[in-house]
Design an enzyme around this catalytic site. Structure first.
Site, PDB file in Angstrom:
ATOM      1  N   ASP A  67      -6.828 -30.425  -5.945  1.00 35.12           N
ATOM      2  CA  ASP A  67      -7.946 -31.515  -6.619  1.00 35.12           C
ATOM      3  C   ASP A  67      -7.308 -32.469  -6.546  1.00 35.12           C
ATOM      4  O   ASP A  67      -6.176 -32.448  -6.724  1.00 35.12           O
ATOM      5  CB  ASP A  67      -8.432 -30.822  -7.975  1.00 35.12           C
ATOM      6  N   ASN A 136     -11.787 -23.431 -20.407  1.00 30.30           N
ATOM      7  CA  ASN A 136     -13.679 -22.908 -19.780  1.00 30.30           C
ATOM      8  C   ASN A 136     -13.204 -22.014 -18.454  1.00 30.30           C
ATOM      9  O   ASN A 136     -14.689 -22.355 -18.694  1.00 30.30           O
ATOM     10  CB  ASN A 136     -14.389 -24.330 -20.262  1.00 30.30           C
ATOM     11  N   HIS A 138     -12.382 -22.168 -15.832  1.00 34.10           N
ATOM     12  CA  HIS A 138     -12.311 -23.195 -14.665  1.00 34.10           C
ATOM     13  C   HIS A 138     -11.282 -22.914 -13.716  1.00 34.10           C
ATOM     14  O   HIS A 138      -9.752 -22.907 -13.943  1.00 34.10           O
ATOM     15  CB  HIS A 138     -13.042 -24.776 -14.192  1.00 34.10           C
ATOM     16  N   GLU A 143     -15.699 -26.450 -12.809  1.00 30.84           N
ATOM     17  CA  GLU A 143     -16.450 -26.132 -14.398  1.00 30.84           C
ATOM     18  C   GLU A 143     -17.474 -24.982 -14.092  1.00 30.84           C
ATOM     19  O   GLU A 143     -18.048 -24.980 -13.075  1.00 30.84           O
ATOM     20  CB  GLU A 143     -16.747 -27.500 -15.262  1.00 30.84           C
TER      21      GLU A 143
END
Ligand code: GLP
Length: 240
Positions: A67, A136, A138, A143
């Site tokens: 990313d 979280n 990811h 996400e």
């Protein structure tokens, strides 16, 4: 899923670096899928050390990163291209022209994503994908969401990720968007190595391994992959 509990961060980093190193030794033309964040720093340091000793040769390796922040240039010290250069690429003999990161500067995100999908296809797919884990759940910048994602796309970062990563942007606003490989791109890697340390990751680790396979915890999809090694320190493993 194969779980390996390491003694501590250094032990985890060495173990992960060992697998990456074995991949490069067994297949000198390997395509490595690489990750950023604080977690892989130790593994990259270890790879550089082995390279300096003459045990590793990156001359024929290709890399594709997961990313990149939207709008950050390769020279920006918070860009993931800059991170990869300073933590790994500048210190080994990889051909920089064979290292790929999504183009966060391309104004047309769809074009940048399509170009990145084409790069992954043209290099023949990923042999080994290294992953960190967001607090979280990811992976890359995929996400928690209603549906699993597919190939590279532009993502709006969640508040949890903005909060977790804003420490890296003391003097400027953190980008709110990123370009990331999708879940399908990650799942197509032949082998996956995920690393996670610290208590802040413990719940995400539990959801990833023991929870239902759900886009609410993107990493849980790894339960469906045939070759995943997960390296944890004690803190990250404490809710298992
Ligand atoms: C970022 C990256 C992820 C990384 C995650 C965890 O959001 N896009 O690839 O795994 O954060 O980062 P850290 O290793 O710093 O905890």
């Amino acid at each position: 899923m194969l779980l390996i509990e390491a003694k501590d961060y250094n032990d985890m980093s060495r173990k992960a670096a060992n697998i990456i190193s074995a991949q490069v030794i067994m297949k000198p033309h390997a395509v490595l899928g690489l990750a950023t964040g604080s977690t892989p720093v130790g593994a990259y340091k270890q790879l550089v050390e082995w390279y300096n000793k003459g045990d590793l040769d990156f001359a024929n390796v290709t890399s594709v990163n997961l990313d990149e922040y939207k709008g950050l240039s390769p020279e920006n010290d918070q860009s993931y291209r800059y991170f990869m250069n300073t933590n790994l690429f500048n210190h080994v003999n990889i051909n920089k022209e064979r290292t790929f990161v999504p183009n966060g500067l391309e104004p047309d995100s769809e074009k940048a994503c399509a170009a990145y999908n084409e790069i992954i296809r043209s290099v023949g797919g990923i042999d080994l994908q290294l992953l960190g884990l967001g607090n979280n759940g990811h992976i890359g910048f995929n996400e928690p969401a209603k549906e699993f994602t597919h190939t590279t796309y532009k993502v709006a970062l969640t508040q949890s990720t903005l909060d977790a990563n804003k420490r890296f942007f003391p003097d400027s606003d953190m980008p709110r968007y990123a370009l990331t490989m999708g879940i399908d791109s990650i799942m197509q890697a032949k082998r996956i190595v995920l690393i996670a340390t610290g208590a802040a990751k413990a719940q995400a680790v539990r959801d990833m391994i023991r929870g239902a396979v759900s886009p609410e915890c993107p990493a849980s999809i790894l339960q469906n992959h045939a070759d995943v090694h997960i390296f944890l320190d004690r803190e990250a493993a404490k809710l298992l």
